[in-house]
Enzyme design. Structure first.
Site, short mmCIF file in Angstrom:
data_model
loop_
_atom_site.label_atom_id
_atom_site.label_comp_id
_atom_site.label_asym_id
_atom_site.label_seq_id
_atom_site.Cartn_x
_atom_site.Cartn_y
_atom_site.Cartn_z
N ASP A 1 56.31 55.81 -26.00
CA ASP A 1 55.11 55.18 -26.52
C ASP A 1 54.10 56.19 -27.05
O ASP A 1 54.25 57.40 -26.84
CB ASP A 1 54.45 54.29 -25.44
CG ASP A 1 54.50 54.91 -24.05
OD1 ASP A 1 54.58 56.15 -23.96
OD2 ASP A 1 54.47 54.16 -23.07
N ASN B 1 50.32 48.05 -12.56
CA ASN B 1 50.54 46.62 -12.80
C ASN B 1 52.01 46.30 -13.12
O ASN B 1 52.33 45.19 -13.51
CB ASN B 1 49.62 46.10 -13.91
CG ASN B 1 49.94 46.73 -15.27
OD1 ASN B 1 50.89 47.50 -15.40
ND2 ASN B 1 49.17 46.38 -16.29
N HIS C 1 53.91 47.84 -15.46
CA HIS C 1 54.40 48.10 -16.82
C HIS C 1 55.39 49.26 -16.83
O HIS C 1 55.32 50.16 -16.00
CB HIS C 1 53.26 48.29 -17.83
CG HIS C 1 52.47 49.53 -17.70
ND1 HIS C 1 51.09 49.57 -17.81
CD2 HIS C 1 52.83 50.83 -17.49
CE1 HIS C 1 50.67 50.82 -17.68
NE2 HIS C 1 51.70 51.60 -17.49
N GLU D 1 53.49 45.51 -21.08
CA GLU D 1 52.51 45.04 -20.10
C GLU D 1 52.91 43.67 -19.56
O GLU D 1 53.60 42.90 -20.25
CB GLU D 1 51.14 44.92 -20.79
CG GLU D 1 50.53 46.24 -21.24
CD GLU D 1 49.80 46.98 -20.12
OE1 GLU D 1 50.30 47.03 -18.99
OE2 GLU D 1 48.72 47.53 -20.41
C1 F6R Z 1 53.92 56.73 -20.39
C2 F6R Z 1 54.28 55.37 -20.03
C3 F6R Z 1 53.61 54.65 -18.92
C4 F6R Z 1 53.42 55.50 -17.67
C5 F6R Z 1 52.73 54.70 -16.59
C6 F6R Z 1 52.44 55.54 -15.35
O1 F6R Z 1 54.70 57.20 -21.46
O2 F6R Z 1 55.11 54.83 -20.67
O3 F6R Z 1 54.39 53.52 -18.60
O4 F6R Z 1 54.67 55.94 -17.21
O5 F6R Z 1 51.50 54.21 -17.08
O6 F6R Z 1 51.51 56.52 -15.67
P1 F6R Z 1 51.17 57.71 -14.67
O7 F6R Z 1 52.41 58.53 -14.58
O8 F6R Z 1 50.06 58.46 -15.34
O9 F6R Z 1 50.80 57.09 -13.38
#
Ligand code: F6R
Length: 260
Positions: free
Chosen positions: A86, A155, A157, A162
């Site tokens: 992403d 959450n 994702h 999401e």
């Molecule tokens: C990032 C991504 C997100 C993160 C998730 C956890 O490329 O796709 O799904 O893996 O938001 O983020 P952290 O590791 O910062 O807790």
């Protein structure tokens, strides 16, 4: 099919194969070291493997480990192909908090991945739906992904898929949920700067990967890890769709596993 002993064993094996394999390590560093073995093994067997990569706090220690392994000449990325999950929309790719900048700082500048083999959605394109189609086409051309790395949002994702009543199949533009914007705000100076939209690959790209490596570290992930492992499949927890994958390993540190 008659249920004789052999078939029962076969069914039991199918059930075991379909479960998320859970490994718990003492610390985030040991999570990263364990995860790095997946890359050592894969790239030794298949030097031109397609790697699905993630950003955020979770993979930082893993990328540090991969850089160390590269410096020790244990791992070679020269033929690897990398696709990121992403990217934020509406910020330039040179922005200090863009995922493009993150990947260069954390991994690409320090190892021998060829820049022609690194792909990240372009969130600063004017025509974002065209960009989603372009990224999907690249994934089609090079995929399927051999090893997809994932973090998990609090959450539920994965990528930026999401929680919702419906989930997208392919690469798409997503309006980030308030809780995600809030979680991401720690990286930005002001709330206004925090991106509200992102481009994310869809669930199909994730679920058609040959192998998935999901990492969770820290006590703030303990609730979602418990929910994930105990939940049925629901689009309210996009990560729960990972139960459908037959080769997925979740590596947690003790804090993330503390509610199990
Ligand atoms: C990032 C991504 C997100 C993160 C998730 C956890 O490329 O796709 O799904 O893996 O938001 O983020 P952290 O590791 O910062 O807790």
């Amino acid at each position: 099919m008659p249920l004789n002993h052999g078939n029962i064993l076969h069914l039991q094996k199918a059930k075991v194969d379909a479960m998320i394999k859970l490994e718990i390590e003492k610390s985030p560093l040991l999570v990263a070291k364990k995860a790095s073995l997946f890359y050592q093994e894969l790239l030794a067997q298949k030097p031109n493997a397609v790697l699905g990569l993630a950003t955020g706090s979770t993979p930082i220690l893993l990328y540090k480990e991969l850089v160390k392994l590269y410096e020790k000449k244990v791992i070679d990325f020269s033929q690897a192909i990398c696709f990121n999950l992403d990217e934020y929309c509406h910020i330039p790719k040179e922005h200090p908090q863009s995922y493009n900048t993150f990947m260069h700082e954390q991994l690409y500048h320090a190892v021998n991945i060829s820049s022609k083999n690194t792909f990240i959605p372009k969130g600063d394109e004017v025509d974002l739906s065209k960009e989603c189609k372009r990224y999907n086409a690249l994934l089609q051309e090079h995929g399927p992904i051999d090893l997809q790395l994932l973090g998990i949002g609090r959450n539920g994702h994965v990528g930026f898929n999401e929680p919702n009543t419906e989930l997208e199949i392919g690469t798409h533009v997503v309006k980030l949920k308030d809780e995600t914007i809030n979680d991401n705000s720690r990286f930005f100076d002001t709330d206004e700067e925090v991106p509200k939209y992102a481009i994310s690959v869809g669930m199909k790209t994730i679920l058609t990967s040959k192998k998935i490596l999901l990492l969770a570290v820290g006590k703030e992930k303990a609730t979602i890890v418990k929910e994930l492992l105990e939940s049925r499949i629901t689009t309210n927890i996009p990560a729960s769709l990972l139960h459908l994958h037959s080769d997925i390993t979740l590596i947690c540190d003790e804090a993330a596993a503390s509610l199990l």
